[in-house]
Design an enzyme around this catalytic site. Sequence first.
Site: not given
Ligand code: IMP
Ligand code: MG
Length: 185
Positions: A108-109, A112, A140, A161-162, A168
Site C-alpha cells: 500500500e502507499d 490511514d 497515519k 493530507f499528503v 493523489d
Molecule cells: P484507509 O482505508 O482509510 O486506510 O485509506 C487508505 C487509502 O486512502 C490509501 O490507499 C490512499 O489511497 C488514500 N489516502 C489516505 N490518506 C491519504 C493522503 O493523505 N493522501 C492521498 N491519499 C490518501
Molecule cells: Mg490507495
Amino acid sequence: MTFNKPDKVICNDDVFKPFISQGRIEQRIAEIGEEIDEKFKDKKPIFIGVLNGAFIFMADLMRHVTIPCEADFLKLSSYGDAKVSSGQVTQRKGIDAKIDSRHVILVEDIVDTGLSMKYLVDNLMQKNPASVSTVTLLHKKEATRHDVQLDFVGFEIPDRFVLGYGLDYAQEGRNLAQIYILDED
Ligand code: IMP
Ligand code: MG
C-alpha cells in the site's frame, strides 16, 4: 533524467510543501528491500500492489528485492476526490494470480483509517495463502481505527493530507518525485 520535485505545489487550489525528500524515500525503501530479502528467502513471495497509489512505491521497492518474486495488482477505490476517507471500500479490479499456498506481500502507499488494508487482508486470507504480510510506505498512526497488522512501514506520519510519489489529490500529483504535505498556513 529530470525528476519532478518543485519547492511548492498547487494542486486543486490547495498549497503543498515538501515533506519527505526523494533521498529519504530511496534510503528507507532500500532498507525495507533488505528486510524482505531476509524474511522471504526461499519463499518466492508474490507482491500484490494496491492501485492506483502503490504503483511507484512498488516499482521502486521491487528493484531492491534480490530474491525470486512475482507481482500482481488489484484496484480499490475508497477516497473519491475528497481529502477524507469516505469510509467505504470498493474493489474495482481483482488479482489474476493464484495465491493458494503462496506468501503474499500486500503493498500500500498509505494506511490511514486502516479500512482498506483490513478489507484486503481479510479478503486475501479467504484464498488460502501460506501467509499475508503487509507493507506500507506511509502510516497515519493517529488516524488508524481498524485493527491491522503492518509488517513493514516506511514512515509514520501525522494525520495530515499528503501528496506525491504515487499519492493523489483528486487523481492529480501522483507524478511528484517526493512526498508533499498540505500547507495549513
Ligand atoms: P484507509 O482505508 O482509510 O486506510 O485509506 C487508505 C487509502 O486512502 C490509501 O490507499 C490512499 O489511497 C488514500 N489516502 C489516505 N490518506 C491519504 C493522503 O493523505 N493522501 C492521498 N491519499 C490518501
Ligand atoms: Mg490507495
